[in-house]
Design a protein around this motif. Structure first.
Motif, PDB file in Angstrom:
ATOM      1  N   TYR A   1      -5.237 -27.216   4.360  1.00 33.17           N
ATOM      2  CA  TYR A   1      -3.949 -27.010   3.685  1.00 33.17           C
ATOM      3  C   TYR A   1      -3.904 -25.815   2.745  1.00 33.17           C
ATOM      4  CZ  TYR A   1      -3.289 -31.591   5.685  1.00 33.17           C
ATOM      5  OH  TYR A   1      -3.224 -32.632   6.571  1.00 33.17           O
ATOM      6  N   ASP A   2      -5.066 -25.255   2.393  1.00 36.09           N
ATOM      7  CA  ASP A   2      -5.090 -24.037   1.582  1.00 36.09           C
ATOM      8  C   ASP A   2      -5.546 -22.830   2.392  1.00 36.09           C
ATOM      9  OD1 ASP A   2      -4.458 -25.325  -0.991  1.00 36.09           O
ATOM     10  OD2 ASP A   2      -6.423 -26.253  -0.795  1.00 36.09           O
ATOM     11  N   ASN A   3      -5.747 -23.026   3.695  1.00 38.45           N
ATOM     12  CA  ASN A   3      -6.409 -22.015   4.517  1.00 38.45           C
ATOM     13  C   ASN A   3      -5.451 -21.316   5.479  1.00 38.45           C
ATOM     14  OD1 ASN A   3      -8.443 -24.359   3.893  1.00 38.45           O
ATOM     15  ND2 ASN A   3      -9.667 -22.513   4.158  1.00 38.45           N
ATOM     16  N   SER A   4      -5.957 -20.256   6.100  1.00 38.15           N
ATOM     17  CA  SER A   4      -5.151 -19.510   7.056  1.00 38.15           C
ATOM     18  C   SER A   4      -4.877 -20.314   8.325  1.00 38.15           C
ATOM     19  CB  SER A   4      -5.832 -18.180   7.414  1.00 38.15           C
ATOM     20  OG  SER A   4      -7.154 -18.392   7.867  1.00 38.15           O
ATOM     21  N   ASP A   5      -5.598 -21.410   8.536  1.00 34.55           N
ATOM     22  CA  ASP A   5      -5.264 -22.315   9.635  1.00 34.55           C
ATOM     23  C   ASP A   5      -3.842 -22.862   9.449  1.00 34.55           C
ATOM     24  OD1 ASP A   5      -8.292 -23.191  10.858  1.00 34.55           O
ATOM     25  OD2 ASP A   5      -8.191 -22.440   8.808  1.00 34.55           O
ATOM     26  N   GLN A   6      -3.463 -23.042   8.184  1.00 32.55           N
ATOM     27  CA  GLN A   6      -2.118 -23.515   7.844  1.00 32.55           C
ATOM     28  C   GLN A   6      -1.153 -22.360   7.633  1.00 32.55           C
ATOM     29  OE1 GLN A   6      -1.521 -26.761   7.721  1.00 32.55           O
ATOM     30  NE2 GLN A   6       0.409 -27.038   6.640  1.00 32.55           N
ATOM     31  N   TYR A   7      -1.667 -21.251   7.096  1.00 32.48           N
ATOM     32  CA  TYR A   7      -0.845 -20.077   6.794  1.00 32.48           C
ATOM     33  C   TYR A   7      -1.476 -18.853   7.464  1.00 32.48           C
ATOM     34  CZ  TYR A   7       0.821 -23.383   3.328  1.00 32.48           C
ATOM     35  OH  TYR A   7       1.335 -24.504   2.713  1.00 32.48           O
ATOM     36  N   PRO A   8      -1.273 -18.712   8.775  1.00 36.40           N
ATOM     37  CA  PRO A   8      -1.968 -17.670   9.541  1.00 36.40           C
ATOM     38  C   PRO A   8      -1.572 -16.260   9.134  1.00 36.40           C
ATOM     39  CG  PRO A   8      -0.280 -18.744  10.878  1.00 36.40           C
ATOM     40  CD  PRO A   8      -0.390 -19.541   9.623  1.00 36.40           C
ATOM     41  N   PHE A   9      -2.505 -15.352   9.343  1.00 36.34           N
ATOM     42  CA  PHE A   9      -2.235 -13.934   9.122  1.00 36.34           C
ATOM     43  C   PHE A   9      -1.300 -13.420  10.214  1.00 36.34           C
ATOM     44  CE2 PHE A   9      -6.592 -14.689   7.534  1.00 36.34           C
ATOM     45  CZ  PHE A   9      -6.419 -14.346   6.202  1.00 36.34           C
ATOM     46  N   GLU A  10      -0.563 -12.379   9.909  1.00 39.10           N
ATOM     47  CA  GLU A  10       0.382 -11.821  10.879  1.00 39.10           C
ATOM     48  C   GLU A  10      -0.322 -11.109  12.033  1.00 39.10           C
ATOM     49  OE1 GLU A  10       3.307  -9.330   9.161  1.00 39.10           O
ATOM     50  OE2 GLU A  10       4.206 -10.903   7.912  1.00 39.10           O
ATOM     51  N   ASP A  11      -1.437 -10.437  11.734  1.00 34.64           N
ATOM     52  CA  ASP A  11      -2.009  -9.524  12.716  1.00 34.64           C
ATOM     53  C   ASP A  11      -3.470  -9.808  13.057  1.00 34.64           C
ATOM     54  OD1 ASP A  11      -2.896  -8.923  10.220  1.00 34.64           O
ATOM     55  OD2 ASP A  11      -2.489  -6.774  10.321  1.00 34.64           O
ATOM     56  N   GLU A  12      -3.990 -10.962  12.690  1.00 29.71           N
ATOM     57  CA  GLU A  12      -5.368 -11.318  13.039  1.00 29.71           C
ATOM     58  C   GLU A  12      -5.509 -12.824  13.090  1.00 29.71           C
ATOM     59  OE1 GLU A  12      -8.252 -10.498   9.738  1.00 29.71           O
ATOM     60  OE2 GLU A  12      -6.542  -9.440   8.871  1.00 29.71           O
TER      61      GLU A  12
ATOM     62  N   LYS B   1       6.944 -10.880  -5.327  1.00 29.89           N
ATOM     63  CA  LYS B   1       6.733  -9.893  -6.385  1.00 29.89           C
ATOM     64  C   LYS B   1       7.650  -8.712  -6.096  1.00 29.89           C
ATOM     65  CE  LYS B   1       3.155  -7.648  -9.130  1.00 29.89           C
ATOM     66  NZ  LYS B   1       3.896  -6.380  -9.379  1.00 29.89           N
ATOM     67  N   ASP B   2       8.452  -8.367  -7.086  1.00 31.04           N
ATOM     68  CA  ASP B   2       9.433  -7.291  -6.929  1.00 31.04           C
ATOM     69  C   ASP B   2      10.337  -7.537  -5.722  1.00 31.04           C
ATOM     70  OD1 ASP B   2       8.289  -5.992  -9.127  1.00 31.04           O
ATOM     71  OD2 ASP B   2       6.815  -4.984  -7.858  1.00 31.04           O
ATOM     72  N   GLY B   3      10.683  -8.804  -5.529  1.00 30.07           N
ATOM     73  CA  GLY B   3      11.624  -9.164  -4.475  1.00 30.07           C
ATOM     74  C   GLY B   3      11.037  -9.294  -3.089  1.00 30.07           C
ATOM     75  N   LYS B   4       9.757  -9.006  -2.911  1.00 35.39           N
ATOM     76  CA  LYS B   4       9.122  -9.086  -1.593  1.00 35.39           C
ATOM     77  C   LYS B   4       8.068 -10.195  -1.580  1.00 35.39           C
ATOM     78  CE  LYS B   4       9.697  -4.140  -0.599  1.00 35.39           C
ATOM     79  NZ  LYS B   4       8.991  -2.886  -0.243  1.00 35.39           N
ATOM     80  N   GLN B   5       7.963 -10.890  -0.432  1.00 34.39           N
ATOM     81  CA  GLN B   5       6.953 -11.941  -0.346  1.00 34.39           C
ATOM     82  C   GLN B   5       5.567 -11.324  -0.266  1.00 34.39           C
ATOM     83  OE1 GLN B   5       7.503 -14.997   2.606  1.00 34.39           O
ATOM     84  NE2 GLN B   5       5.505 -15.927   2.203  1.00 34.39           N
ATOM     85  N   VAL B   6       4.700 -11.806  -1.159  1.00 28.52           N
ATOM     86  CA  VAL B   6       3.324 -11.318  -1.188  1.00 28.52           C
ATOM     87  C   VAL B   6       2.319 -12.435  -0.934  1.00 28.52           C
ATOM     88  CG1 VAL B   6       3.833  -9.371  -2.706  1.00 28.52           C
ATOM     89  CG2 VAL B   6       3.217 -11.594  -3.703  1.00 28.52           C
ATOM     90  N   GLY B   7       2.760 -13.693  -0.986  1.00 27.29           N
ATOM     91  CA  GLY B   7       1.831 -14.799  -0.811  1.00 27.29           C
ATOM     92  C   GLY B   7       2.551 -16.105  -0.600  1.00 27.29           C
ATOM     93  N   VAL B   8       1.809 -17.177  -0.765  1.00 29.92           N
ATOM     94  CA  VAL B   8       2.353 -18.508  -0.530  1.00 29.92           C
ATOM     95  C   VAL B   8       1.658 -19.498  -1.461  1.00 29.92           C
ATOM     96  CG1 VAL B   8       0.689 -18.944   1.338  1.00 29.92           C
ATOM     97  CG2 VAL B   8       2.810 -20.249   1.245  1.00 29.92           C
ATOM     98  N   VAL B   9       2.430 -20.457  -1.972  1.00 28.86           N
ATOM     99  CA  VAL B   9       1.861 -21.530  -2.795  1.00 28.86           C
ATOM    100  C   VAL B   9       1.477 -22.673  -1.862  1.00 28.86           C
ATOM    101  CG1 VAL B   9       2.243 -23.121  -4.706  1.00 28.86           C
ATOM    102  CG2 VAL B   9       3.308 -20.869  -4.741  1.00 28.86           C
TER     103      VAL B   9
END
Length: 378
Positions: free
Chosen positions: A242-253, A311-319
């Motif tokens: 639930y805290d890992n990229s398995d749940q929140y995958p990268f766009e390009d890898e 940050k500054d109106g652009k998504q940079v991460g995820v809670v």
């Protein structure tokens, strides 16, 4: 619950409290009860509570080559773990990426028990055992009831468990509880002083019922599995996937996080080599693509699971998980964010489904940062 293939002996007790026995790691698990979850959180932080964590997988590694299996499969130096002690460890794949975490219990000179969650721990141990003189045995008869909170030690002492007050953090003892054979370990997943009671399936209901009956006068109550989310969020305890990229995958890898990114590099024994993924683990130091870091939000509305971090109106991460504590008066969460944002005070915004909440990056843990509660002596 169609994917469940493992069954807790306590299932009927959970159903009686309103649980639908949602699946976790193949076992029907009490994700919900028909009672106030806030009461459960407060009980564990101020008194004690207990929960069924039998969904954790228990794997015995026994035989002359047991040390070699543990040493190859995990990041800890197996021979540094003395009989009667345990250690928190991680497991990596060949690319040096996290695939599971675990607690390694040394139960004898050539005997270990590895307790892990929903990752690839069992498969990793089995792979490391190929060609070795060792027995790998998955033990689903062994149940695990976690008793957590500052009054847990007083309660167990009152039940006649010998030496419980002197049991060190990450130590365990074979003993009897209400005439049932158990292993009691001073471990847990709450940030509090706590104990895990490992027992046979045939004894689990009797032990649970005794906890309900004898704990009630002290305000010790049963709690659902997901109350851990409230506790872990403020205690910096990660929960795969639930805290890992398995749940929140990268766009390009493909999925896969390094220990440096997760803040789990401390789980590698100093100078250790030879474990699976070791070379890549060390090579990837300083090449972090993101960091796991804390966020502290304004107000009392917690971040939703998976809420975008802006940050500054652009998504940079995820809670990945958030909570507001009425006890500690903080609104906090664990997040995946760029390395440059993982600095205390960095201003960002959490975007919930119903609005935006200002926040700042904040180091973790938020609760008991010196870890004095979980490691207390006497």
């Amino acid at each position: 619950m169609t994917t469940s293939w493992r069954f807790s002996a306590l299932a009927d007790r959970h159903r009686a409290m309103g649980s639908a026995l949602e699946d976790w790691s193949g076992m029907g698990t009490a994700w919900s009860y028909d009672k106030d979850q806030e009461e459960e959180y407060i009980a564990i932080r101020t008194k004690a509570g207990f929960m069924d964590v039998s969904g954790l997988k228990k794997v015995h590694v026994v035989g002359p080559h047991a040390f070699h299996v543990i040493d190859r499969a995990t990041t800890r130096n197996a021979d540094k773990i003395k009989p009667g002690r345990s250690s928190y460890a991680t497991m990596l794949n060949d690319e040096g990426k996290f695939i599971d975490d675990c607690v390694i219990y040394r139960t004898g000179p050539n005997a270990y028990m590895v307790v892990h969650g929903a990752g690839q721990g069992h498969e990793q141990l089995t792979m490391a055992a190929m060609g070795r003189d060792v027995d790998i045995r998955f033990d689903d008869n062994l149940h695990d009831i976690s008793l957590q909170g500052p009054m847990a030690v007083d309660f167990l002492e009152a039940q006649g468990v010998p030496g419980i007050r002197d049991l060190a953090y990450f130590a365990h003892v074979q003993t009897m509880l209400w005439d049932k054979p158990v292993m009691i370990s001073r471990t847990g997943y709450t940030g509090e002083r706590g104990y895990e009671i490992f027992c046979r399936a045939q004894d689990a209901v009797a032990i649970w019922d005794a906890l309900v009956e004898k704990g009630a006068p002290m305000g010790i109550i049963p709690t659902r599995f997901t109350t851990l989310d409230l506790l872990r969020a403020e205690s910096y305890l990660l929960f795969y996937p639930y805290d890992n990229s398995d749940q929140y995958p990268f766009e390009d890898e493909k999925c896969g996080d390094t220990l440096w990114e997760l803040g789990l590099d401390f789980t590698v024994s100093k100078g250790k080599t030879g474990f699976r993924g070791a070379e890549e683990h060390y090579r990837l130091k300083g090449k972090e693509r993101f960091k796991i870091y804390g966020v502290k939000l304004e107000g009392t509305t917690p971040a939703e699971e998976g809420a975008a971090l802006l940050k500054d109106g652009k998504q940079v991460g995820v809670v990945t998980v958030g909570m507001y504590s009425s006890l500690n008066k903080h609104n906090v969460g664990i997040a995946r964010m760029p390395v440059e944002c993982a600095v205390d005070g960095t201003a960002m915004v959490v975007k919930n489904s119903d609005g935006e909440i200002p926040c700042v990056a904040h180091s973790m843990p938020f609760y008991d940062p010196d870890k004095k509660r979980r490691t207390a002596k006497g």
